[in-house]
Design a protein around this motif. Structure first.
Motif, PDB file in Angstrom:
ATOM      1  N   ILE A 357      -1.484   0.443  -1.296  1.00  0.00           N
ATOM      2  CA  ILE A 357      -2.049   1.919  -1.319  1.00  0.00           C
ATOM      3  C   ILE A 357      -2.515   2.251  -2.818  1.00  0.00           C
ATOM      4  CG2 ILE A 357      -1.350   4.292  -1.085  1.00  0.00           C
ATOM      5  CD1 ILE A 357      -1.918   2.877   1.474  1.00  0.00           C
ATOM      6  N   THR A 358      -3.663   2.493  -3.162  1.00  0.00           N
ATOM      7  CA  THR A 358      -4.469   2.982  -4.536  1.00  0.00           C
ATOM      8  C   THR A 358      -4.896   4.454  -4.433  1.00  0.00           C
ATOM      9  OG1 THR A 358      -6.694   2.398  -3.730  1.00  0.00           O
ATOM     10  CG2 THR A 358      -5.337   0.789  -4.939  1.00  0.00           C
ATOM     11  N   TYR A 359      -4.680   5.009  -3.180  1.00  0.00           N
ATOM     12  CA  TYR A 359      -5.120   6.505  -3.268  1.00  0.00           C
ATOM     13  C   TYR A 359      -4.141   7.089  -2.320  1.00  0.00           C
ATOM     14  CZ  TYR A 359      -6.991  10.890  -1.473  1.00  0.00           C
ATOM     15  OH  TYR A 359      -7.213  12.302  -1.102  1.00  0.00           O
ATOM     16  N   LEU A 360      -3.453   8.238  -2.853  1.00  0.00           N
ATOM     17  CA  LEU A 360      -2.196   8.893  -1.961  1.00  0.00           C
ATOM     18  C   LEU A 360      -2.455  10.381  -2.083  1.00  0.00           C
ATOM     19  CD1 LEU A 360       0.300   8.742  -0.433  1.00  0.00           C
ATOM     20  CD2 LEU A 360       1.425   8.949  -2.733  1.00  0.00           C
ATOM     21  N   GLY A 361      -2.671  11.095  -1.073  1.00  0.00           N
ATOM     22  CA  GLY A 361      -3.066  12.567  -0.631  1.00  0.00           C
ATOM     23  C   GLY A 361      -1.741  13.011   0.006  1.00  0.00           C
ATOM     24  N   LEU A 362      -1.076  14.132  -0.609  1.00  0.00           N
ATOM     25  CA  LEU A 362       0.237  14.644  -0.034  1.00  0.00           C
ATOM     26  C   LEU A 362      -0.143  16.120   0.339  1.00  0.00           C
ATOM     27  CD1 LEU A 362       2.611  13.236  -2.550  1.00  0.00           C
ATOM     28  CD2 LEU A 362       2.039  12.502  -0.093  1.00  0.00           C
ATOM     29  N   GLY A 363      -0.010  16.514   1.343  1.00  0.00           N
ATOM     30  CA  GLY A 363      -0.427  17.922   1.744  1.00  0.00           C
ATOM     31  C   GLY A 363       1.029  18.749   2.078  1.00  0.00           C
ATOM     32  N   PHE A 364       1.241  19.765   1.453  1.00  0.00           N
ATOM     33  CA  PHE A 364       2.407  20.690   1.350  1.00  0.00           C
ATOM     34  C   PHE A 364       2.271  22.053   2.024  1.00  0.00           C
ATOM     35  CE2 PHE A 364       2.577  17.994  -2.469  1.00  0.00           C
ATOM     36  CZ  PHE A 364       4.032  17.239  -2.314  1.00  0.00           C
ATOM     37  N   VAL A 384      -0.712   2.981  -6.806  1.00  0.00           N
ATOM     38  CA  VAL A 384      -1.529   4.254  -6.817  1.00  0.00           C
ATOM     39  C   VAL A 384      -2.342   4.553  -8.049  1.00  0.00           C
ATOM     40  CG1 VAL A 384       0.111   5.829  -6.999  1.00  0.00           C
ATOM     41  CG2 VAL A 384      -1.829   6.405  -5.553  1.00  0.00           C
ATOM     42  N   ARG A 385      -3.543   4.785  -7.989  1.00  0.00           N
ATOM     43  CA  ARG A 385      -4.492   5.241  -9.041  1.00  0.00           C
ATOM     44  C   ARG A 385      -4.978   6.585  -8.937  1.00  0.00           C
ATOM     45  NH1 ARG A 385      -8.596   0.589  -8.750  1.00  0.00           N
ATOM     46  NH2 ARG A 385      -9.948   1.996  -9.981  1.00  0.00           N
ATOM     47  N   ALA A 386      -4.934   7.228  -7.754  1.00  0.00           N
ATOM     48  CA  ALA A 386      -5.384   8.582  -7.693  1.00  0.00           C
ATOM     49  C   ALA A 386      -4.366   9.456  -6.722  1.00  0.00           C
ATOM     50  CB  ALA A 386      -6.768   8.559  -6.899  1.00  0.00           C
ATOM     51  N   LEU A 387      -3.979  10.615  -7.222  1.00  0.00           N
ATOM     52  CA  LEU A 387      -3.203  11.511  -6.508  1.00  0.00           C
ATOM     53  C   LEU A 387      -3.756  12.759  -6.234  1.00  0.00           C
ATOM     54  CD1 LEU A 387      -0.143  12.091  -5.441  1.00  0.00           C
ATOM     55  CD2 LEU A 387       0.221  12.704  -7.939  1.00  0.00           C
ATOM     56  N   PHE A 388      -3.704  13.215  -5.096  1.00  0.00           N
ATOM     57  CA  PHE A 388      -4.200  14.446  -4.496  1.00  0.00           C
ATOM     58  C   PHE A 388      -3.169  14.988  -3.885  1.00  0.00           C
ATOM     59  CE2 PHE A 388      -7.391  16.702  -1.643  1.00  0.00           C
ATOM     60  CZ  PHE A 388      -7.307  18.002  -2.528  1.00  0.00           C
ATOM     61  N   ALA A 389      -2.453  16.171  -4.307  1.00  0.00           N
ATOM     62  CA  ALA A 389      -1.387  16.969  -3.956  1.00  0.00           C
ATOM     63  C   ALA A 389      -2.091  18.420  -3.861  1.00  0.00           C
ATOM     64  CB  ALA A 389      -0.340  16.888  -4.675  1.00  0.00           C
ATOM     65  N   SER A 446      -1.338   4.819 -21.426  1.00  0.00           N
ATOM     66  CA  SER A 446      -2.014   5.893 -20.283  1.00  0.00           C
ATOM     67  C   SER A 446      -3.320   5.372 -19.776  1.00  0.00           C
ATOM     68  CB  SER A 446      -1.932   7.318 -20.925  1.00  0.00           C
ATOM     69  OG  SER A 446      -2.647   8.271 -20.024  1.00  0.00           O
ATOM     70  N   ARG A 447      -3.522   5.630 -18.540  1.00  0.00           N
ATOM     71  CA  ARG A 447      -4.738   5.384 -17.933  1.00  0.00           C
ATOM     72  C   ARG A 447      -5.480   6.681 -17.424  1.00  0.00           C
ATOM     73  NH1 ARG A 447      -4.179   0.435 -13.718  1.00  0.00           N
ATOM     74  NH2 ARG A 447      -2.627   1.897 -12.972  1.00  0.00           N
ATOM     75  N   LEU A 448      -4.802   7.902 -17.366  1.00  0.00           N
ATOM     76  CA  LEU A 448      -5.211   9.189 -16.795  1.00  0.00           C
ATOM     77  C   LEU A 448      -6.624   9.539 -17.706  1.00  0.00           C
ATOM     78  CD1 LEU A 448      -4.522  11.362 -14.794  1.00  0.00           C
ATOM     79  CD2 LEU A 448      -3.515  12.677 -16.792  1.00  0.00           C
ATOM     80  N   SER A 449      -7.457   9.621 -16.820  1.00  0.00           N
ATOM     81  CA  SER A 449      -8.824   9.988 -17.275  1.00  0.00           C
ATOM     82  C   SER A 449      -9.494  11.452 -16.511  1.00  0.00           C
ATOM     83  CB  SER A 449      -9.738   9.061 -16.723  1.00  0.00           C
ATOM     84  OG  SER A 449      -9.912   8.776 -15.352  1.00  0.00           O
ATOM     85  N   ARG A 665     -12.043  19.474  -1.245  1.00  0.00           N
ATOM     86  CA  ARG A 665     -12.014  17.910  -1.407  1.00  0.00           C
ATOM     87  C   ARG A 665     -11.607  17.468  -2.882  1.00  0.00           C
ATOM     88  NH1 ARG A 665     -17.382  19.484  -0.348  1.00  0.00           N
ATOM     89  NH2 ARG A 665     -18.683  19.185  -2.199  1.00  0.00           N
ATOM     90  N   THR A 666     -11.349  16.304  -2.953  1.00  0.00           N
ATOM     91  CA  THR A 666     -11.071  15.801  -4.388  1.00  0.00           C
ATOM     92  C   THR A 666     -12.248  14.615  -4.944  1.00  0.00           C
ATOM     93  OG1 THR A 666      -9.259  14.681  -5.656  1.00  0.00           O
ATOM     94  CG2 THR A 666      -9.761  13.799  -3.557  1.00  0.00           C
ATOM     95  N   TRP A 667     -12.007  13.941  -5.943  1.00  0.00           N
ATOM     96  CA  TRP A 667     -12.921  13.207  -6.461  1.00  0.00           C
ATOM     97  C   TRP A 667     -13.210  12.167  -5.282  1.00  0.00           C
ATOM     98  CZ3 TRP A 667      -9.149  14.435 -10.017  1.00  0.00           C
ATOM     99  CH2 TRP A 667      -9.651  15.361 -11.063  1.00  0.00           C
ATOM    100  N   THR A 668     -14.482  11.646  -5.011  1.00  0.00           N
ATOM    101  CA  THR A 668     -14.948  10.728  -4.033  1.00  0.00           C
ATOM    102  C   THR A 668     -14.884   9.332  -4.508  1.00  0.00           C
ATOM    103  OG1 THR A 668     -17.220  11.249  -4.614  1.00  0.00           O
ATOM    104  CG2 THR A 668     -16.077  12.564  -2.935  1.00  0.00           C
ATOM    105  N   ALA A 669     -14.397   8.882  -5.807  1.00  0.00           N
ATOM    106  CA  ALA A 669     -14.245   7.587  -5.995  1.00  0.00           C
ATOM    107  C   ALA A 669     -13.330   6.613  -5.203  1.00  0.00           C
ATOM    108  CB  ALA A 669     -13.895   7.303  -7.562  1.00  0.00           C
ATOM    109  N   GLU A 670     -13.889   5.635  -4.937  1.00  0.00           N
ATOM    110  CA  GLU A 670     -13.267   4.529  -3.791  1.00  0.00           C
ATOM    111  C   GLU A 670     -12.084   3.785  -4.717  1.00  0.00           C
ATOM    112  OE1 GLU A 670     -13.644   4.256  -0.731  1.00  0.00           O
ATOM    113  OE2 GLU A 670     -15.058   5.753  -0.426  1.00  0.00           O
ATOM    114  N   PHE A 671     -11.129   3.925  -4.118  1.00  0.00           N
ATOM    115  CA  PHE A 671      -9.972   3.211  -4.514  1.00  0.00           C
ATOM    116  C   PHE A 671      -9.425   1.978  -3.668  1.00  0.00           C
ATOM    117  CE2 PHE A 671     -10.030   7.200  -6.662  1.00  0.00           C
ATOM    118  CZ  PHE A 671     -10.120   6.677  -8.215  1.00  0.00           C
TER     119      PHE A 671
END
Length: 671
Positions: A357-364, A384-389, A446-449, A665-671
């Motif tokens: 898993i390189t992209y993780l989306g968490l809905g609260f 994981v490289r992209a987190l969308f909460a 850090s790799r956060l961009s 939505r969030t960034w559409t980059a493919e991970f």
């Protein structure tokens, strides 16, 4: 990039507009004998009159943009609007008194019937401050254009003329709703759209409202819950039947790229029974569904995205996800990690790690019972490289994990590249502690961009200062920063961002809707309480800044161009009377007869961008955005200074920049 060619056009033999405008008995025919002066006051052009420009484009063979079609059915609608407008202006035009203009050759309106003007403006949605002289100029310009170009030009090239390969490419980049609509137009397009339509497998465990009303007749509360559980089992069985049918179709399993299983009962059920509801922990209802999901994952060997809504994840599902050859994206919307309570894991055994898993989306959701356990999923995804909460309740439901959870399970924040919190809580201390703890326990740089924080209830400057300090200490190479939900952004906060994050290339700052008087519902813009040049001075140290967006409408202590135009108009024309309270919160002028309708006009964007274009030497784009974009332009630098291009002053929904995605939505980059 070479310019895109315009579509082929062909001159028609349609002279309806010429005959309509050349009628000698009509009221507008007098404009030929009394041509208006071409110079009029610079004001905001009403949206309801934009169709006059479209008609001129048809006659002048001017496509303006290659993405705007020129078809006969569109011209028919525009002609009908013109016909109705000329009928409605008959009374107004016959009541005009004109005199020679001393500034330019032509006539200007000196008097008119106030009742006819008010009736026409109200019917066509024109604000009261719009001068009648401008309306006359637009009608005269249209008549002159159609007299020169008597027939419109229609487009002959359509999508049917494109090769099939190009239509395939268009379908691949279109939205799901557009592809579905295209597939219903003709059998040819349905064949072309079939692979895209089959790329997403969607299973919804729906609730039956009619049966639910029948269950309300139960004698006791316990029997009512039993009846609800029976209805849920019936709904689950329908989903199981659909899953077995999908498993029996090799073609459908081959084309599937996204798998969605949604449980509607979790969101709709509390509307009927607020307590003791059958939850996703109910093994009688959901265990067979979880087994079917595992079987479907085995059959769909090319799925890349798994989306689960209001379901649980047991140990077996976790194992199938971890061993799947192609799944890279995982979205859990209001889900419960059941593996934390499974036998064997309670004693300390660690569940399967999701290395794929390189992209993780968490809905609260609004129920905070599962929030802490849902954050545990992040600790199982070390790659994981992209987190969308995001929040599914719209009330700031994303609550950041407490420091204890951060210390033991969430050290992976330091290795994330993209972080997006949509609908987050306004209390950021846990997030700040999370960032610091993850950086202290990680040996990697850090790799956060990209970092985006949206807090609908508003965040105070003190906590924002601490957040900026934490990002500057541990993620100094941040390229994109978007903060939505500021309380009162001060120049000191902007200066702190410039000092601590010197490598920023894109910055978005947005005040929360409750921090100011909303100018336009439901898409508010507001006053930022400080002069524009102070914010521009604070951003000047950012040498790499290329894009800037905000949601201010105007800043006080500065006269806007609209206010200066009003002062000049009052000096020239005694008929204009300014309100004693000339400046409002948005610093725009208010005429006494129209104190409401001018506030929704975005014609001061040019003046707002000038300080930023002058101070930020590498700025390439500027935009004023709420839920839609109200003003945007690009800035082109040259030896003589800079030039503003692609200026858009009207409110539009399209054109959102890739670096700041739409709130859905969030960034559409493919991970």
């Amino acid at each position: 990039m070479p310019p895109i060619p315009s579509p082929p056009l062909q001159r028609s033999y349609d002279f309806r507009a010429r005959q309509l405008l050349s009628d000698p008995t009509a009221a507008h025919s007098q404009l030929i004998w009394f041509p208006p002066a071409t110079s009029g006051p610079s004001v905001y052009q009403p949206m309801s009159l934009r169709f006059l420009d479209r008609i001129q484009d048809f006659h002048k063979r001017d496509t303006r943009s290659p993405f705007v079609g020129r078809f006969k059915y569109e011209y028919d609608d525009l002609y009908f609007c013109l016909y109705r407008m000329l009928e409605d202006t008959d009374c107004l035009l016959r009541s005009l008194y004109v005199v020679l203009d001393w500034r330019a050759p032509g006539f200007v309106v000196s008097a008119h019937n106030q009742y006819c003007r008010t009736a026409f403006y109200r019917k066509w949605g024109i604000y009261n401050g719009y001068p009648v002289q401008n309306l006359v100029i637009r009608l005269y310009t249209l008549m002159s254009t159609i007299a020169l170009y008597q027939s419109p030009v229609y487009q002959t090239f359509t999508i049917n003329s494109l090769p099939v390969e190009l239509i395939f490419e268009i379908v691949n980049y279109s939205s799901d709703s557009s592809v579905w609509a295209l597939s219903n137009t003709a059998s040819r397009y349905r064949t072309i759209c079939q692979p895209r339509l089959q790329a997403r497998m969607l299973f919804i465990m729906r609730y039956d409202a009619d049966s639910l009303r029948g269950a309300e007749q139960a004698s006791t509360h316990r029997s009512y819950l039993d009846a609800i559980e029976g209805l849920m089992i019936m709904s689950r069985n329908r989903v199981l039947h659909s899953m077995r049918a999908a498993e029996g179709s090799p073609l459908l399993c081959h084309h599937a790229r996204e798998l969605r299983i949604i449980n509607e009962w979790d969101r709709l059920y509390p509307l009927h029974v607020p307590d003791d509801r059958p939850s996703i922990l109910n093994r009688l209802v959901f265990n067979s569904l979880y087994a079917a999901i595992c079987e479907l994952l085995v059959r769909t060997a090319r799925v890349t995205h798994l989306h689960l809504g209001a379901l649980g994840i047991n140990t077996s599902m976790l194992q199938h996800i971890a061993s799947h050859p192609t799944i890279r994206r995982l979205t859990l919307d209001r889900c419960m990690p059941l593996f934390a309570t499974d036998v064997g894991l309670v004693s300390g055994e660690r569940p399967h790690t999701l290395m794929n898993i390189t992209y993780l989306g968490l809905g609260f959701g609004s129920d905070t019972l599962y929030h802490r356990s849902l954050w545990m999923v992040l600790s199982l995804c070390p790659q994981v490289r992209a987190l969308f909460a995001y929040s599914t309740s719209g009330c700031g439901a994303v609550r950041f994990p407490d420091p204890d959870t951060t210390a033991h399970h969430l050290q992976g924040f330091h290795t994330l590249e993209h972080v997006h919190f949509q609908g987050a809580s306004a209390f950021l201390l846990n997030l700040i502690s999370w960032i610091a703890t993850a950086a202290a326990t990680s040996e990697l740089p850090s790799r956060l961009s990209r970092f985006k924080l949206h807090a609908p209830s508003g965040v105070y400057n003190d906590e924002l200062m601490l957040l900026v300090n934490a990002l500057g200490d541990h993620h100094r190479n941040l390229r994109v920063l978007i903060l939505e939900g500021l309380d009162v952004p001060s120049p000191d906060l902007v200066a702190r961002i410039s000092a601590r994050l010197p490598r920023l290339e894109a910055l978005g700052l947005f005040v929360t809707a409750t921090a100011f008087l909303q100018v336009q519902e439901p898409d508010p813009l507001g006053c930022w309480r400080y002069p524009t040049y102070l914010y521009a001075d604070a951003l000047a140290p950012l040498e790499h800044l290329r894009h800037f967006e905000a949601n201010f409408y105007w800043t006080p202590y500065t006269f806007s161009p609209r206010c200066l135009d009003a002062l000049l108009a009052a000096q020239r024309t005694p008929a204009f009377r300014l309100d004693p309270q000339m400046l409002d919160d948005e610093d725009g002028f208010i005429l006494a007869e129209d104190a409401r309708n001018l506030a929704d006009c975005m014609d001061d964007g040019i003046s707002l961008v000038l300080p930023f274009a002058a101070k930020c030497v590498n700025l390439e784009s500027f935009a004023i955005r709420g839920n839609a974009i109200h003003f945007s332009c690009s800035i082109v630098r040259n030896s003589g200074g800079y030039e503003l291009r692609e200026v858009r002053k009207a409110k539009y929904d399209r054109g959102f920049e890739e670096w700041n995605p739409h709130w859905t939505r969030t960034w559409t980059a493919e991970f």
